[in-house]
Write a protein that holds these residues in place. Structure first.
Motif, PDB file in Angstrom:
ATOM      1  N   GLY A   1      25.330  14.452  45.338  1.00 45.70           N
ATOM      2  CA  GLY A   1      25.318  15.905  45.558  1.00 45.70           C
ATOM      3  C   GLY A   1      26.546  16.355  46.341  1.00 45.70           C
ATOM      4  O   GLY A   1      27.132  17.400  46.063  1.00 45.70           O
ATOM      5  N   MET A   2      26.937  15.524  47.319  1.00 45.14           N
ATOM      6  CA  MET A   2      28.125  15.846  48.128  1.00 45.14           C
ATOM      7  C   MET A   2      29.379  15.869  47.236  1.00 45.14           C
ATOM      8  O   MET A   2      30.197  16.792  47.314  1.00 45.14           O
ATOM      9  CB  MET A   2      28.270  14.798  49.237  1.00 45.14           C
ATOM     10  N   ILE A   3      29.484  14.830  46.384  1.00 44.71           N
ATOM     11  CA  ILE A   3      30.661  14.742  45.499  1.00 44.71           C
ATOM     12  C   ILE A   3      30.663  15.919  44.516  1.00 44.71           C
ATOM     13  O   ILE A   3      31.680  16.577  44.315  1.00 44.71           O
ATOM     14  CB  ILE A   3      30.654  13.407  44.690  1.00 44.71           C
ATOM     15  N   SER A   4      29.482  16.203  43.917  1.00 44.72           N
ATOM     16  CA  SER A   4      29.512  17.295  42.922  1.00 44.72           C
ATOM     17  C   SER A   4      29.730  18.646  43.581  1.00 44.72           C
ATOM     18  O   SER A   4      30.361  19.520  42.973  1.00 44.72           O
ATOM     19  CB  SER A   4      28.311  17.293  41.977  1.00 44.72           C
ATOM     20  N   LEU A   5      29.263  18.812  44.825  1.00 47.60           N
ATOM     21  CA  LEU A   5      29.553  20.083  45.512  1.00 47.60           C
ATOM     22  C   LEU A   5      31.064  20.247  45.709  1.00 47.60           C
ATOM     23  O   LEU A   5      31.629  21.319  45.471  1.00 47.60           O
ATOM     24  CB  LEU A   5      28.818  20.132  46.866  1.00 47.60           C
ATOM     25  N   MET A   6      31.722  19.155  46.111  1.00 43.70           N
ATOM     26  CA  MET A   6      33.177  19.251  46.299  1.00 43.70           C
ATOM     27  C   MET A   6      33.875  19.620  44.993  1.00 43.70           C
ATOM     28  O   MET A   6      34.774  20.463  44.973  1.00 43.70           O
ATOM     29  CB  MET A   6      33.739  17.934  46.852  1.00 43.70           C
ATOM     30  N   LYS A   7      33.419  19.002  43.900  1.00 39.87           N
ATOM     31  CA  LYS A   7      34.047  19.297  42.600  1.00 39.87           C
ATOM     32  C   LYS A   7      33.786  20.751  42.214  1.00 39.87           C
ATOM     33  O   LYS A   7      34.680  21.443  41.734  1.00 39.87           O
ATOM     34  CB  LYS A   7      33.540  18.340  41.529  1.00 39.87           C
ATOM     35  N   LYS A   8      32.563  21.206  42.472  1.00 36.73           N
ATOM     36  CA  LYS A   8      32.204  22.599  42.159  1.00 36.73           C
ATOM     37  C   LYS A   8      33.084  23.581  42.959  1.00 36.73           C
ATOM     38  O   LYS A   8      33.416  24.663  42.495  1.00 36.73           O
ATOM     39  CB  LYS A   8      30.721  22.791  42.511  1.00 36.73           C
ATOM     40  N   LEU A   9      33.447  23.154  44.156  1.00 41.55           N
ATOM     41  CA  LEU A   9      34.275  24.025  45.007  1.00 41.55           C
ATOM     42  C   LEU A   9      35.768  23.902  44.673  1.00 41.55           C
ATOM     43  O   LEU A   9      36.605  24.511  45.332  1.00 41.55           O
ATOM     44  CB  LEU A   9      34.033  23.708  46.486  1.00 41.55           C
ATOM     45  N   GLY A  10      36.103  23.085  43.663  1.00 51.82           N
ATOM     46  CA  GLY A  10      37.487  23.027  43.177  1.00 51.82           C
ATOM     47  C   GLY A  10      38.308  21.877  43.726  1.00 51.82           C
ATOM     48  O   GLY A  10      39.534  21.855  43.548  1.00 51.82           O
ATOM     49  N   LEU A  11      37.645  20.906  44.381  1.00 50.87           N
ATOM     50  CA  LEU A  11      38.384  19.750  44.914  1.00 50.87           C
ATOM     51  C   LEU A  11      38.428  18.614  43.901  1.00 50.87           C
ATOM     52  O   LEU A  11      37.497  18.447  43.110  1.00 50.87           O
ATOM     53  CB  LEU A  11      37.699  19.228  46.179  1.00 50.87           C
ATOM     54  N   LYS A  12      39.505  17.834  43.950  1.00 55.08           N
ATOM     55  CA  LYS A  12      39.509  16.552  43.243  1.00 55.08           C
ATOM     56  C   LYS A  12      38.979  15.525  44.234  1.00 55.08           C
ATOM     57  O   LYS A  12      39.311  15.595  45.434  1.00 55.08           O
ATOM     58  CB  LYS A  12      40.931  16.149  42.853  1.00 55.08           C
ATOM     59  N   VAL A  13      38.209  14.571  43.737  1.00 57.89           N
ATOM     60  CA  VAL A  13      37.606  13.587  44.644  1.00 57.89           C
ATOM     61  C   VAL A  13      37.880  12.179  44.125  1.00 57.89           C
ATOM     62  O   VAL A  13      37.747  11.923  42.922  1.00 57.89           O
ATOM     63  CB  VAL A  13      36.070  13.800  44.740  1.00 57.89           C
ATOM     64  N   LYS A  14      38.252  11.287  45.026  1.00 55.98           N
ATOM     65  CA  LYS A  14      38.371   9.869  44.663  1.00 55.98           C
ATOM     66  C   LYS A  14      37.472   9.070  45.591  1.00 55.98           C
ATOM     67  O   LYS A  14      37.525   9.263  46.814  1.00 55.98           O
ATOM     68  CB  LYS A  14      39.816   9.399  44.818  1.00 55.98           C
ATOM     69  N   GLU A  15      36.676   8.190  45.011  1.00 58.47           N
ATOM     70  CA  GLU A  15      35.727   7.408  45.824  1.00 58.47           C
ATOM     71  C   GLU A  15      36.163   5.951  45.940  1.00 58.47           C
ATOM     72  O   GLU A  15      36.632   5.371  44.952  1.00 58.47           O
ATOM     73  CB  GLU A  15      34.347   7.431  45.169  1.00 58.47           C
ATOM     74  N   PHE A  16      35.966   5.388  47.117  1.00 60.97           N
ATOM     75  CA  PHE A  16      36.342   3.980  47.345  1.00 60.97           C
ATOM     76  C   PHE A  16      35.255   3.264  48.141  1.00 60.97           C
ATOM     77  O   PHE A  16      34.822   3.766  49.181  1.00 60.97           O
ATOM     78  CB  PHE A  16      37.640   3.901  48.166  1.00 60.97           C
TER      79      PHE A  16
END
Ligand code: RP5
Length: 335
Positions: free
Chosen positions: A188-203
């Motif tokens: 949910g945290m990752i998809s919220l960031m994407k919804k807000l227009g951020l690119k996300v990379k997870e490690f």
């Protein structure tokens, strides 16, 4: 009219430092000292959440139009200044809990850190004034490579950033391999960031891999890091912060009872190990996402608008519930 910080008058202040009382000022002296030492302008204010609530709120609403990129809000005891300021602005607020005589500042820390979902405050340890100032610079000057290299040198972070580096709304989410997160909440945290227009990379990393992962994401122009720890690895966020000058948001995710000692390993670092962290409340996944978006939103207006829309939706849902409870009464409402 704003008054510029004490030492520098030519440079425009991107950093506001608001305190709840004049009595806080000597207690957070290291924040002013640090900024003056590295020649970064700031605007000092005294704005009490309790004694001057209207003025405090108005000046929080003015932060963005006055050109501020970040506000450090320092208060002690019933320390509502950081949270109330954060609720009036999209400008990221760094909460600085002031040490108190009765509870040694634990009252201040608890009043600031565990913000409700929707309105984050990036919180430093009790009395960690220099950390607050460093983080404010890291947030406000993310696209200023000269300042970033100055901070890296001061903090002993390896590698100079290239002057060609262009920052982009990219956020790295990094966690130790061995910890388990709530998949739904983390997702949910990752998809919220994407919804807000951020690119996300997870490690998912072992600590010895972290340095190179961070160096890569810095080179890609990231604007912030979210570093996840749990009760056993509460120190992970600050260890990650030790390797980067990117604003590092620390999130503790483990379910179950949390004792106050956790904040000792979460928020305090030494010259030898770790770095300053913008602490989120325990399990505040959504606030970590929103805070990252607020940081990026200082540079990308589209993201700022989306965070604003998210906040408005949140307000509307509370207003709806208010109308409902008012008309139905509590007994029907809770059933
Ligand atoms: C808080 O109450 C202030 O931030 C300060 O830390 C504390 C005490 O304020 P004074 O009574 O010293 O003005 O609001």
């Amino acid at each position: 009219m704003r008054k510029e910080g004490t030492k520098i008058t030519k440079q425009k202040s991107l950093i506001e430092i608001r305190t709840g009382s004049d009595s806080d000022i000597p207690r957070i002296k290291k924040a002013y000292d640090f900024l003056e030492d590295i020649d970064i302008s700031y605007s000092p204010r005294i704005l009490s959440a309790h004694r001057t609530p209207d003025r405090m709120a108005k000046e929080a609403r003015n932060l963005s139009k006055d050109g501020f990129m970040v506000s450090i809000a320092a208060a002690g005891g019933s320390a509502h200044l950081p949270g109330m300021s954060a609720s009036e602005t999209m400008v990221p607020v760094v909460g600085l809990p002031v040490k108190t005589s009765s509870f040694e500042g634990w009252d201040s820390l608890f009043s600031i850190i565990q913000m409700p979902n929707g309105v984050p405050v990036g919180t430093v340890g009790i009395g960690q004034a220099e950390s607050a100032a460093i983080l404010a610079v890291q947030i406000a000057y993310n696209n200023n490579i000269d300042v970033r290299n100055k901070i890296r040198k001061y903090r002993g972070i390896e590698g100079e950033l290239s002057n060609d580096l262009k920052t982009v709304p990219l956020v790295g989410v990094i966690k130790p391999k061995e910890i388990e997160v709530d998949e739904a909440k983390c997702g949910g945290m990752i998809s919220l960031m994407k919804k807000l227009g951020l690119k996300v990379k997870e490690f998912d990393v072992d600590l010895d891999e972290a340095r190179s992962v961070l160096s890569d994401i810095e080179d890609e122009g990231a604007m912030a890091i979210i570093a996840i720890g749990d009760l056993e690895r509460a120190d992970f966020s600050k260890l990650i912060a030790g390797y980067t000058d990117l604003a590092t948001i620390g999130l503790i995710v483990r379910e179950g009872k949390v004792r106050e000692e956790i904040f000792d390993s979460f928020l305090y670092y030494t010259d030898e190990e770790g770095g300053p962290v913008l602490g989120m409340g325990i399990k505040r996944y959504r606030n970590a996402a929103l805070y990252a978006a607020q940081i990026a939103g200082m540079f990308v207006s589209e993201i700022r608008k989306k965070v604003g829309a998210f906040r408005s939706e949140l307000a509307l849902s509370v207003e709806d519930k208010d109308l409902q409870v008012k008309s139905e009464g509590v007994k029907t409402f809770i059933n």
